[in-house]
Design a protein around this motif. Sequence first.
Motif, PDB file in Angstrom:
ATOM      1  N   VAL A   3       0.852  -1.195   0.000  1.00  0.00           N
ATOM      2  CA  VAL A   3       0.000   0.000   0.000  1.00  0.00           C
ATOM      3  C   VAL A   3       0.886   1.242   0.000  1.00  0.00           C
ATOM      4  CG1 VAL A   3      -1.899   1.087   1.241  1.00  0.00           C
ATOM      5  CG2 VAL A   3      -1.464  -1.335   1.533  1.00  0.00           C
ATOM      6  N   ASP A   4       0.420   2.309  -0.611  1.00  0.00           N
ATOM      7  CA  ASP A   4       1.170   3.561  -0.608  1.00  0.00           C
ATOM      8  C   ASP A   4       0.416   4.633   0.191  1.00  0.00           C
ATOM      9  OD1 ASP A   4       2.901   5.608  -1.051  1.00  0.00           O
ATOM     10  OD2 ASP A   4       2.606   5.696  -3.227  1.00  0.00           O
ATOM     11  N   PHE A   5       1.004   5.004   1.332  1.00  0.00           N
ATOM     12  CA  PHE A   5       0.382   5.993   2.221  1.00  0.00           C
ATOM     13  C   PHE A   5       0.765   7.424   1.861  1.00  0.00           C
ATOM     14  CE2 PHE A   5       0.402   2.103   4.763  1.00  0.00           C
ATOM     15  CZ  PHE A   5      -0.838   2.128   5.386  1.00  0.00           C
ATOM     16  N   SER A   6       1.631   7.573   0.854  1.00  0.00           N
ATOM     17  CA  SER A   6       2.152   8.904   0.511  1.00  0.00           C
ATOM     18  C   SER A   6       1.039   9.895   0.224  1.00  0.00           C
ATOM     19  CB  SER A   6       3.048   8.820  -0.729  1.00  0.00           C
ATOM     20  OG  SER A   6       4.154   8.004  -0.469  1.00  0.00           O
ATOM     21  N   GLY A   7       1.249  11.116   0.691  1.00  0.00           N
ATOM     22  CA  GLY A   7       0.297  12.170   0.400  1.00  0.00           C
ATOM     23  C   GLY A   7       0.139  13.132   1.551  1.00  0.00           C
ATOM     24  N   THR A   8      -0.769  14.049   1.383  1.00  0.00           N
ATOM     25  CA  THR A   8      -1.089  15.040   2.410  1.00  0.00           C
ATOM     26  C   THR A   8      -2.511  14.758   2.864  1.00  0.00           C
ATOM     27  OG1 THR A   8       0.383  16.630   1.368  1.00  0.00           O
ATOM     28  CG2 THR A   8      -1.240  17.509   2.900  1.00  0.00           C
ATOM     29  N   TRP A   9      -2.655  14.653   4.172  1.00  0.00           N
ATOM     30  CA  TRP A   9      -3.917  14.169   4.747  1.00  0.00           C
ATOM     31  C   TRP A   9      -4.418  15.125   5.834  1.00  0.00           C
ATOM     32  CZ3 TRP A   9      -5.711   9.605   2.634  1.00  0.00           C
ATOM     33  CH2 TRP A   9      -4.790   8.802   1.962  1.00  0.00           C
ATOM     34  N   ASN A  10      -5.693  15.409   5.816  1.00  0.00           N
ATOM     35  CA  ASN A  10      -6.291  16.290   6.828  1.00  0.00           C
ATOM     36  C   ASN A  10      -7.196  15.503   7.773  1.00  0.00           C
ATOM     37  OD1 ASN A  10      -5.149  18.648   5.782  1.00  0.00           O
ATOM     38  ND2 ASN A  10      -6.820  18.915   4.316  1.00  0.00           N
ATOM     39  N   GLN A  40      -2.609  18.041  10.234  1.00  0.00           N
ATOM     40  CA  GLN A  40      -2.403  17.539   8.876  1.00  0.00           C
ATOM     41  C   GLN A  40      -1.212  16.587   8.902  1.00  0.00           C
ATOM     42  OE1 GLN A  40      -0.838  20.190   5.548  1.00  0.00           O
ATOM     43  NE2 GLN A  40      -2.905  19.842   4.812  1.00  0.00           N
ATOM     44  N   LYS A  41      -1.300  15.515   8.135  1.00  0.00           N
ATOM     45  CA  LYS A  41      -0.171  14.595   8.019  1.00  0.00           C
ATOM     46  C   LYS A  41       0.364  14.608   6.599  1.00  0.00           C
ATOM     47  CE  LYS A  41      -1.008  11.202  11.540  1.00  0.00           C
ATOM     48  NZ  LYS A  41       0.098  11.382  12.490  1.00  0.00           N
ATOM     49  N   GLU A 112      -8.582   2.942   4.025  1.00  0.00           N
ATOM     50  CA  GLU A 112      -9.918   2.381   3.882  1.00  0.00           C
ATOM     51  C   GLU A 112     -10.651   3.264   2.893  1.00  0.00           C
ATOM     52  OE1 GLU A 112     -11.183   0.872   7.936  1.00  0.00           O
ATOM     53  OE2 GLU A 112     -13.110   1.576   7.182  1.00  0.00           O
ATOM     54  N   GLY A 113     -10.921   2.761   1.714  1.00  0.00           N
ATOM     55  CA  GLY A 113     -11.472   3.620   0.659  1.00  0.00           C
ATOM     56  C   GLY A 113     -10.465   4.717   0.380  1.00  0.00           C
ATOM     57  N   ASP A 114     -10.905   5.967   0.400  1.00  0.00           N
ATOM     58  CA  ASP A 114     -10.002   7.096   0.141  1.00  0.00           C
ATOM     59  C   ASP A 114      -9.425   7.662   1.427  1.00  0.00           C
ATOM     60  OD1 ASP A 114     -10.465   6.981  -2.595  1.00  0.00           O
ATOM     61  OD2 ASP A 114     -12.248   8.261  -2.443  1.00  0.00           O
ATOM     62  N   ASP A 115      -9.715   7.037   2.549  1.00  0.00           N
ATOM     63  CA  ASP A 115      -9.340   7.611   3.835  1.00  0.00           C
ATOM     64  C   ASP A 115      -8.125   6.922   4.461  1.00  0.00           C
ATOM     65  OD1 ASP A 115     -11.552   9.217   3.518  1.00  0.00           O
ATOM     66  OD2 ASP A 115     -12.846   7.963   4.776  1.00  0.00           O
ATOM     67  N   VAL A 130      -9.299   9.658  11.687  1.00  0.00           N
ATOM     68  CA  VAL A 130      -9.507   9.441  10.255  1.00  0.00           C
ATOM     69  C   VAL A 130      -9.100  10.718   9.519  1.00  0.00           C
ATOM     70  CG1 VAL A 130     -11.162   8.828   8.447  1.00  0.00           C
ATOM     71  CG2 VAL A 130     -11.422   7.847  10.740  1.00  0.00           C
ATOM     72  N   PHE A 131      -8.402  10.534   8.394  1.00  0.00           N
ATOM     73  CA  PHE A 131      -7.905  11.648   7.581  1.00  0.00           C
ATOM     74  C   PHE A 131      -8.395  11.498   6.141  1.00  0.00           C
ATOM     75  CE2 PHE A 131      -4.546  13.256  10.498  1.00  0.00           C
ATOM     76  CZ  PHE A 131      -4.452  12.192  11.379  1.00  0.00           C
ATOM     77  N   LYS A 132      -8.627  12.650   5.504  1.00  0.00           N
ATOM     78  CA  LYS A 132      -8.940  12.666   4.072  1.00  0.00           C
ATOM     79  C   LYS A 132      -7.827  13.374   3.313  1.00  0.00           C
ATOM     80  CE  LYS A 132     -13.895  12.138   3.550  1.00  0.00           C
ATOM     81  NZ  LYS A 132     -13.693  10.731   3.144  1.00  0.00           N
ATOM     82  N   ARG A 133      -7.661  12.995   2.043  1.00  0.00           N
ATOM     83  CA  ARG A 133      -6.625  13.640   1.232  1.00  0.00           C
ATOM     84  C   ARG A 133      -6.903  15.126   1.081  1.00  0.00           C
ATOM     85  NH1 ARG A 133      -2.814  10.437  -1.101  1.00  0.00           N
ATOM     86  NH2 ARG A 133      -3.376   8.239  -1.358  1.00  0.00           N
TER      87      ARG A 133
END
Length: 134
Positions: A3-10, A40-41, A112-115, A130-133
Amino acid sequence: MPVDFSGTWNLISNDNFEGYMVALGIDFATRKIAKMLKPQKVIKQDGDSFYIHTTSTFRDYSLQFKIGEEFEEDNKGLDNRKCKSVVTWENDKLVCVQTGEKKNRGWTHWLEGDDLHLELRCENQVCKQVFKRA
Ligand code: ECB
Protein backbone atom coordinates in the motif's frame (compact mmCIF):
# COMPACT_ATOMS: atom_id res chain seq x y z
CA MET A 1 3.09 -4.07 -4.27
CA PRO A 2 2.56 -2.69 -0.77
CA VAL A 3 0.00 0.00 0.00
CA ASP A 4 1.17 3.56 -0.61
CA PHE A 5 0.38 5.99 2.22
CA SER A 6 2.15 8.90 0.51
CA GLY A 7 0.30 12.17 0.40
CA THR A 8 -1.09 15.04 2.41
CA TRP A 9 -3.92 14.17 4.75
CA ASN A 10 -6.29 16.29 6.83
CA LEU A 11 -7.88 15.11 10.06
CA ILE A 12 -11.66 14.71 9.86
CA SER A 13 -12.41 12.77 13.06
CA ASN A 14 -10.66 12.09 16.34
CA ASP A 15 -12.40 9.69 18.74
CA ASN A 16 -11.19 9.42 22.34
CA PHE A 17 -8.15 11.64 21.83
CA GLU A 18 -8.90 12.86 25.36
CA GLY A 19 -8.58 9.35 26.86
CA TYR A 20 -5.34 8.76 24.95
CA MET A 21 -3.87 12.05 26.18
CA VAL A 22 -4.91 11.32 29.79
CA ALA A 23 -3.19 7.92 29.53
CA LEU A 24 -0.04 9.75 28.38
CA GLY A 25 -0.27 12.12 31.35
CA ILE A 26 -0.84 15.27 29.29
CA ASP A 27 -1.95 18.14 31.53
CA PHE A 28 -5.43 19.68 31.36
CA ALA A 29 -4.46 22.97 29.72
CA THR A 30 -2.48 21.25 26.96
CA ARG A 31 -5.29 18.76 26.37
CA LYS A 32 -7.79 21.60 25.97
CA ILE A 33 -5.70 23.15 23.21
CA ALA A 34 -4.74 19.83 21.59
CA LYS A 35 -8.38 18.71 21.33
CA MET A 36 -9.26 21.71 19.17
CA LEU A 37 -6.53 21.01 16.60
CA LYS A 38 -7.11 19.67 13.12
CA PRO A 39 -3.65 18.28 12.35
CA GLN A 40 -2.40 17.54 8.88
CA LYS A 41 -0.17 14.59 8.02
CA VAL A 42 2.36 14.55 5.23
CA ILE A 43 3.57 11.04 4.50
CA LYS A 44 6.45 10.18 2.20
CA GLN A 45 6.91 6.50 1.52
CA ASP A 46 9.88 5.25 -0.48
CA GLY A 47 10.22 1.48 -0.41
CA ASP A 48 10.73 0.58 3.23
CA SER A 49 11.55 4.16 4.27
CA PHE A 50 8.90 6.41 5.75
CA TYR A 51 8.70 10.03 6.71
CA ILE A 52 5.59 11.15 8.60
CA HIS A 53 5.19 14.79 9.47
CA THR A 54 2.20 15.76 11.63
CA THR A 55 1.64 19.50 11.72
CA SER A 56 -0.76 21.76 13.54
CA THR A 57 -1.07 25.40 14.56
CA PHE A 58 0.19 24.43 18.04
CA ARG A 59 2.94 21.81 17.62
CA ASP A 60 4.57 19.68 14.94
CA TYR A 61 5.92 16.18 15.16
CA SER A 62 8.04 14.35 12.62
CA LEU A 63 9.14 10.77 12.42
CA GLN A 64 11.44 8.87 10.09
CA PHE A 65 11.87 5.11 10.12
CA LYS A 66 12.56 2.00 8.10
CA ILE A 67 10.35 -1.04 8.29
CA GLY A 68 11.70 -3.60 10.78
CA GLU A 69 14.49 -1.36 12.13
CA GLU A 70 14.17 -0.43 15.80
CA PHE A 71 14.87 3.21 16.61
CA GLU A 72 14.93 5.53 19.62
CA GLU A 73 11.84 7.70 19.50
CA ASP A 74 11.87 10.98 21.37
CA ASN A 75 8.26 12.07 21.65
CA LYS A 76 9.27 15.70 21.83
CA GLY A 77 6.36 18.10 22.11
CA LEU A 78 3.99 15.21 22.76
CA ASP A 79 4.51 13.50 26.16
CA ASN A 80 8.30 14.00 25.91
CA ARG A 81 9.01 10.38 26.90
CA LYS A 82 11.55 8.33 25.03
CA CYS A 83 10.76 4.87 23.80
CA LYS A 84 12.10 2.18 21.48
CA SER A 85 9.96 1.93 18.41
CA VAL A 86 9.68 -0.49 15.55
CA VAL A 87 7.27 -0.42 12.62
CA THR A 88 6.31 -3.52 10.65
CA TRP A 89 3.80 -4.51 7.99
CA GLU A 90 0.88 -6.63 9.12
CA ASN A 91 -0.69 -7.39 5.76
CA ASP A 92 -1.58 -3.90 4.48
CA LYS A 93 -1.42 -2.26 7.89
CA LEU A 94 1.56 -0.33 9.23
CA VAL A 95 1.98 -1.29 12.88
CA CYS A 96 4.24 0.55 15.34
CA VAL A 97 5.13 -0.83 18.77
CA GLN A 98 6.52 1.81 21.16
CA THR A 99 8.29 0.09 24.05
CA GLY A 100 8.96 2.19 27.12
CA GLU A 101 7.49 3.39 30.36
CA LYS A 102 3.89 3.21 29.06
CA LYS A 103 2.35 -0.23 28.58
CA ASN A 104 0.66 -1.23 25.35
CA ARG A 105 1.84 1.87 23.49
CA GLY A 106 1.77 2.02 19.72
CA TRP A 107 -0.20 2.89 16.61
CA THR A 108 -1.57 1.37 13.43
CA HIS A 109 -2.14 3.03 10.05
CA TRP A 110 -4.25 1.66 7.24
CA LEU A 111 -6.19 2.85 4.19
CA GLU A 112 -9.92 2.38 3.88
CA GLY A 113 -11.47 3.62 0.66
CA ASP A 114 -10.00 7.10 0.14
CA ASP A 115 -9.34 7.61 3.84
CA LEU A 116 -6.27 7.22 6.01
CA HIS A 117 -6.98 5.64 9.38
CA LEU A 118 -4.85 5.82 12.50
CA GLU A 119 -5.36 4.03 15.78
CA LEU A 120 -3.26 5.40 18.66
CA ARG A 121 -2.92 3.14 21.71
CA CYS A 122 -1.66 3.75 25.24
CA GLU A 123 -2.37 1.53 28.22
CA ASN A 124 -6.13 0.81 28.08
CA GLN A 125 -6.99 3.75 25.80
CA VAL A 126 -7.52 3.74 22.05
CA CYS A 127 -7.83 6.91 19.99
CA LYS A 128 -9.18 6.59 16.48
CA GLN A 129 -8.35 9.21 13.86
CA VAL A 130 -9.51 9.44 10.25
CA PHE A 131 -7.91 11.65 7.58
CA LYS A 132 -8.94 12.67 4.07
CA ARG A 133 -6.63 13.64 1.23
CA ALA A 134 -5.99 17.37 1.15
C1 ECB B 1 1.50 17.17 16.38
C2 ECB B 1 0.05 17.54 16.43
C3 ECB B 1 -0.63 17.24 17.73
C4 ECB B 1 -0.06 18.08 18.83
C5 ECB B 1 -0.74 17.78 20.15
C6 ECB B 1 -0.07 18.52 21.22
C7 ECB B 1 -0.07 18.16 22.51
C8 ECB B 1 -0.67 16.88 23.02
C9 ECB B 1 0.41 15.98 23.54
C10 ECB B 1 0.43 14.67 23.38
C11 ECB B 1 -0.62 13.88 22.70
C12 ECB B 1 -0.04 12.72 21.96
C13 ECB B 1 -0.08 12.60 20.64
C14 ECB B 1 -0.66 13.63 19.75
C15 ECB B 1 -1.35 12.98 18.57
C16 ECB B 1 -0.86 12.97 17.36
C17 ECB B 1 0.54 13.37 17.06
C18 ECB B 1 1.30 12.33 16.27
C19 ECB B 1 0.89 10.93 16.65
C20 ECB B 1 1.80 9.92 16.02
O1 ECB B 1 2.61 9.32 16.67
O2 ECB B 1 1.66 9.72 14.71
C21 ECB B 1 2.44 8.69 14.11
C22 ECB B 1 1.58 8.02 13.09
O3 ECB B 1 1.20 8.90 12.07
C23 ECB B 1 3.66 9.28 13.45
O4 ECB B 1 4.41 10.02 14.33
